[in-house]
Motif scaffolding. Structure first.
Motif, PDB file in Angstrom:
ATOM      1  N   PRO A 113       0.803  -1.235   0.000  1.00  0.00           N
ATOM      2  CA  PRO A 113       0.000   0.000   0.000  1.00  0.00           C
ATOM      3  C   PRO A 113       0.835   1.283   0.000  1.00  0.00           C
ATOM      4  CG  PRO A 113      -0.871  -1.576   1.585  1.00  0.00           C
ATOM      5  CD  PRO A 113       0.448  -2.107   1.138  1.00  0.00           C
ATOM      6  N   PHE A 114       2.133   1.166   0.283  1.00  0.00           N
ATOM      7  CA  PHE A 114       3.009   2.340   0.291  1.00  0.00           C
ATOM      8  C   PHE A 114       3.743   2.514  -1.035  1.00  0.00           C
ATOM      9  CE2 PHE A 114       2.490   1.116   4.704  1.00  0.00           C
ATOM     10  CZ  PHE A 114       2.237   2.329   5.324  1.00  0.00           C
ATOM     11  N   ILE A 115       3.397   1.704  -2.034  1.00  0.00           N
ATOM     12  CA  ILE A 115       4.061   1.745  -3.335  1.00  0.00           C
ATOM     13  C   ILE A 115       3.096   2.297  -4.380  1.00  0.00           C
ATOM     14  CG2 ILE A 115       5.205   0.369  -5.123  1.00  0.00           C
ATOM     15  CD1 ILE A 115       5.943  -1.636  -2.911  1.00  0.00           C
ATOM     16  N   GLY A 116       3.638   3.104  -5.291  1.00  0.00           N
ATOM     17  CA  GLY A 116       2.811   3.717  -6.328  1.00  0.00           C
ATOM     18  C   GLY A 116       2.501   5.167  -5.987  1.00  0.00           C
ATOM     19  N   ASP A 117       1.403   5.658  -6.479  1.00  0.00           N
ATOM     20  CA  ASP A 117       0.972   7.023  -6.181  1.00  0.00           C
ATOM     21  C   ASP A 117       0.194   7.007  -4.865  1.00  0.00           C
ATOM     22  OD1 ASP A 117       1.929   8.466  -8.525  1.00  0.00           O
ATOM     23  OD2 ASP A 117       0.458   7.275  -9.640  1.00  0.00           O
ATOM     24  N   ILE A 118       0.779   7.575  -3.830  1.00  0.00           N
ATOM     25  CA  ILE A 118       0.179   7.556  -2.505  1.00  0.00           C
ATOM     26  C   ILE A 118      -0.005   8.984  -1.992  1.00  0.00           C
ATOM     27  CG2 ILE A 118       1.282   5.329  -2.020  1.00  0.00           C
ATOM     28  CD1 ILE A 118       3.165   6.819  -0.060  1.00  0.00           C
ATOM     29  N   MET A 119      -0.735   9.108  -0.907  1.00  0.00           N
ATOM     30  CA  MET A 119      -0.863  10.381  -0.207  1.00  0.00           C
ATOM     31  C   MET A 119      -0.126  10.255   1.119  1.00  0.00           C
ATOM     32  SD  MET A 119      -2.521  12.329  -2.250  1.00  0.00           S
ATOM     33  CE  MET A 119      -2.980  13.736  -1.203  1.00  0.00           C
ATOM     34  N   GLN A 120       0.701  11.238   1.427  1.00  0.00           N
ATOM     35  CA  GLN A 120       1.549  11.170   2.614  1.00  0.00           C
ATOM     36  C   GLN A 120       1.441  12.468   3.422  1.00  0.00           C
ATOM     37  OE1 GLN A 120       6.013  11.777   2.571  1.00  0.00           O
ATOM     38  NE2 GLN A 120       5.979   9.547   2.849  1.00  0.00           N
ATOM     39  N   VAL A 121       1.317  12.320   4.730  1.00  0.00           N
ATOM     40  CA  VAL A 121       1.300  13.472   5.630  1.00  0.00           C
ATOM     41  C   VAL A 121       2.722  13.699   6.148  1.00  0.00           C
ATOM     42  CG1 VAL A 121       0.410  14.437   7.781  1.00  0.00           C
ATOM     43  CG2 VAL A 121      -1.083  13.031   6.330  1.00  0.00           C
ATOM     44  N   PRO A 122       3.339  14.842   5.854  1.00  0.00           N
ATOM     45  CA  PRO A 122       4.689  15.111   6.341  1.00  0.00           C
ATOM     46  C   PRO A 122       4.743  15.120   7.870  1.00  0.00           C
ATOM     47  CG  PRO A 122       4.098  16.643   4.600  1.00  0.00           C
ATOM     48  CD  PRO A 122       2.850  15.914   4.979  1.00  0.00           C
ATOM     49  N   PRO A 123       5.915  14.876   8.449  1.00  0.00           N
ATOM     50  CA  PRO A 123       6.063  14.941   9.910  1.00  0.00           C
ATOM     51  C   PRO A 123       5.766  16.347  10.423  1.00  0.00           C
ATOM     52  CG  PRO A 123       7.963  13.874   8.895  1.00  0.00           C
ATOM     53  CD  PRO A 123       7.174  14.486   7.784  1.00  0.00           C
ATOM     54  N   LYS A 124       5.293  16.427  11.654  1.00  0.00           N
ATOM     55  CA  LYS A 124       5.045  17.750  12.233  1.00  0.00           C
ATOM     56  C   LYS A 124       6.353  18.507  12.445  1.00  0.00           C
ATOM     57  CE  LYS A 124       0.460  17.407  14.160  1.00  0.00           C
ATOM     58  NZ  LYS A 124      -0.449  17.782  15.269  1.00  0.00           N
ATOM     59  N   TYR A 125       7.426  17.782  12.684  1.00  0.00           N
ATOM     60  CA  TYR A 125       8.741  18.419  12.759  1.00  0.00           C
ATOM     61  C   TYR A 125       9.355  18.371  11.358  1.00  0.00           C
ATOM     62  CZ  TYR A 125       8.755  18.844  17.837  1.00  0.00           C
ATOM     63  OH  TYR A 125       8.473  19.211  19.140  1.00  0.00           O
ATOM     64  N   SER A 126       8.880  19.268  10.511  1.00  0.00           N
ATOM     65  CA  SER A 126       9.379  19.381   9.143  1.00  0.00           C
ATOM     66  C   SER A 126       9.324  20.845   8.744  1.00  0.00           C
ATOM     67  CB  SER A 126       8.533  18.533   8.189  1.00  0.00           C
ATOM     68  OG  SER A 126       7.216  19.033   8.097  1.00  0.00           O
ATOM     69  N   ALA A 127       9.882  21.146   7.563  1.00  0.00           N
ATOM     70  CA  ALA A 127       9.937  22.541   7.099  1.00  0.00           C
ATOM     71  C   ALA A 127       8.691  22.963   6.332  1.00  0.00           C
ATOM     72  CB  ALA A 127      11.174  22.742   6.230  1.00  0.00           C
ATOM     73  N   VAL A 128       7.679  22.098   6.318  1.00  0.00           N
ATOM     74  CA  VAL A 128       6.424  22.452   5.644  1.00  0.00           C
ATOM     75  C   VAL A 128       5.849  23.714   6.278  1.00  0.00           C
ATOM     76  CG1 VAL A 128       4.043  21.702   5.270  1.00  0.00           C
ATOM     77  CG2 VAL A 128       5.924  20.073   5.012  1.00  0.00           C
ATOM     78  N   ALA A 137       8.504  24.829  13.857  1.00  0.00           N
ATOM     79  CA  ALA A 137       8.421  25.927  14.828  1.00  0.00           C
ATOM     80  C   ALA A 137       7.118  25.845  15.613  1.00  0.00           C
ATOM     81  CB  ALA A 137       8.532  27.269  14.117  1.00  0.00           C
ATOM     82  N   LEU A 138       6.028  25.524  14.919  1.00  0.00           N
ATOM     83  CA  LEU A 138       4.747  25.359  15.598  1.00  0.00           C
ATOM     84  C   LEU A 138       4.781  24.169  16.548  1.00  0.00           C
ATOM     85  CD1 LEU A 138       2.349  25.944  12.550  1.00  0.00           C
ATOM     86  CD2 LEU A 138       2.900  27.570  14.376  1.00  0.00           C
ATOM     87  N   ALA A 139       5.434  23.087  16.115  1.00  0.00           N
ATOM     88  CA  ALA A 139       5.522  21.894  16.959  1.00  0.00           C
ATOM     89  C   ALA A 139       6.331  22.174  18.221  1.00  0.00           C
ATOM     90  CB  ALA A 139       6.142  20.744  16.164  1.00  0.00           C
ATOM     91  N   ARG A 140       7.426  22.922  18.076  1.00  0.00           N
ATOM     92  CA  ARG A 140       8.245  23.251  19.245  1.00  0.00           C
ATOM     93  C   ARG A 140       7.488  24.129  20.231  1.00  0.00           C
ATOM     94  NH1 ARG A 140      13.555  24.598  15.561  1.00  0.00           N
ATOM     95  NH2 ARG A 140      14.251  22.432  15.260  1.00  0.00           N
ATOM     96  N   ASP A 141       6.585  24.959  19.695  1.00  0.00           N
ATOM     97  CA  ASP A 141       5.775  25.819  20.561  1.00  0.00           C
ATOM     98  C   ASP A 141       4.528  25.103  21.075  1.00  0.00           C
ATOM     99  OD1 ASP A 141       7.561  27.876  20.209  1.00  0.00           O
ATOM    100  OD2 ASP A 141       6.427  28.842  18.595  1.00  0.00           O
ATOM    101  N   GLU A 142       4.439  23.795  20.747  1.00  0.00           N
ATOM    102  CA  GLU A 142       3.317  22.955  21.180  1.00  0.00           C
ATOM    103  C   GLU A 142       1.972  23.480  20.692  1.00  0.00           C
ATOM    104  OE1 GLU A 142       3.636  22.423  25.400  1.00  0.00           O
ATOM    105  OE2 GLU A 142       5.443  21.197  25.229  1.00  0.00           O
ATOM    106  N   GLU A 143       1.990  24.056  19.487  1.00  0.00           N
ATOM    107  CA  GLU A 143       0.752  24.511  18.860  1.00  0.00           C
ATOM    108  C   GLU A 143      -0.030  23.301  18.341  1.00  0.00           C
ATOM    109  OE1 GLU A 143      -0.408  27.574  18.587  1.00  0.00           O
ATOM    110  OE2 GLU A 143       1.322  28.730  19.317  1.00  0.00           O
ATOM    111  N   ASP A 144      -1.343  23.432  18.298  1.00  0.00           N
ATOM    112  CA  ASP A 144      -2.202  22.380  17.768  1.00  0.00           C
ATOM    113  C   ASP A 144      -2.476  22.673  16.293  1.00  0.00           C
ATOM    114  OD1 ASP A 144      -3.818  20.177  17.578  1.00  0.00           O
ATOM    115  OD2 ASP A 144      -5.609  21.198  18.332  1.00  0.00           O
TER     116      ASP A 144
END
Length: 306
Positions: A113-128, A137-144
């Motif tokens: 199920p992880f192969i092919g065209d998939i949808m992925q949620v980036p980690p909360k500790y990422s540069a998104v 930055a939001l994750a470090r500030d414990e933002e929801d």
């Protein structure tokens, strides 16, 4: 009047075997300083803890970065089963644990199920970016907050080895924008045991491989010396996934001025394809092929052009 950037007019690719620790930006800055280059950029970020291939473009090669960034990349990584962390890697805090340990067959069965065209949620500790703010930055500030799922193409994902009950080594080939940490997190959820990444290495990216890459030690040892230039690869090494079309002298002159120029047709190039033009062995431009001409989108300004 804009300040003129100091440094050499040097163009090409430098393939670095990044060690764990420095950020990708720090490696780019180190390479630019070591080569005394005016301009540098990289084709795909690696997390600070990750190791392996970091392709760095100098000078005019920065115009080819998108074509390497868009290419497939291969990662070999180790996951720790039975633990989830807030960063989805070993740098974070453990936030959930499980005593379940899936069998080798169960892991392999969970991969399709992880192969092919998939949808992925980036980690909360990422540069998104979330409303203009970096997610980490939001994750470090414990933002929801929530991050929307993004499309990702995964060409292959397989288990390479199982060192022990708590760990598995996998290899993934994917397109741009993929997060290995998210694969580990979601695979742990699918297996009902939780998981995170403990080691991550990029083994190749588009046309570049780690074999023969410049090590961090060599970079420091040879910095600002003529010997370092031996590690500079031609600009066109970043274009091997695009077809090459030789051009006429007149065509080269026109394209260097941003105009369509005549090129020699190739059997594997069709109307509307992206290709690059070459004159006397040097890249002239990247553009769209139409009816015997290349319409340039990016033009290279290289020294000693005939």
């Amino acid at each position: 009047m804009a300040r003129r950037r100091k440094g050499r007019d040097i163009s090409g690719w430098v393939i670095v075997d990044k060690p764990s620790g420095p950020t990708s930006t720090a490696v780019v800055n180190k390479v630019r300083w070591a080569f005394d280059a005016k301009k540098a950029g990289h084709a795909g970020t690696l997390d600070p803890a990750a190791t392996g291939l970091l392709a760095i473009a100098l000078g005019e090669a920065t115009k080819t970065v998108p074509y390497v960034t868009d290419a497939l990349k291969a990662y070999r990584f180790t996951i720790r089963l039975g633990q989830a962390t807030n960063t989805d890697d070993a740098e974070g805090e453990v936030i959930a644990e499980s005593d379940a340990r899936p069998s080798d067959d169960a892991i392999r069965a969970a991969l399709p199920p992880f192969i092919g065209d998939i949808m992925q949620v980036p980690p909360k500790y990422s540069a998104v970016k979330i409303d203009g703010e970096r997610a980490y930055a939001l994750a470090r500030d414990e933002e929801d907050f929530e991050i929307a799922a993004r499309p990702l193409y995964v060409d292959s994902l397989e288990m390479i080895s199982r060192p022990d009950a708590d760990h598995a080594v996998l290899e993934m080939v994917c397109g741009k924008g993929g997060y290995v940490r998210s694969i580990a997190r979601d695979l742990g959820e699918a297996l009902g045991c939780r998981a995170h990444v403990t080691e991550l290495r990029r083994v190749w990216s588009g046309p570049f491989e780690t074999e023969g890459a410049l090590s961090w030690e060599e970079l420091e040892e040879k910095a600002r010396t003529p010997e370092l230039d031996a590690h500079l690869r031609p600009l066109q090494d970043g274009l091997v996934d695009l077809p090459m079309l030789p051009c006429t002298p007149e065509g080269a002159s026109r394209m260097r001025n941003g105009n369509p120029g005549m090129v020699m047709a190739a059997a594997d190039v069709e109307y509307g394809d992206t290709a690059w033009a070459s004159y006397q062995g040097k890249p002239v431009a990247i553009g769209i092929y139409r009816s015997g001409e290349l319409h340039p989108a990016r033009v290279f300004n290289l020294p000693d052009e005939a």
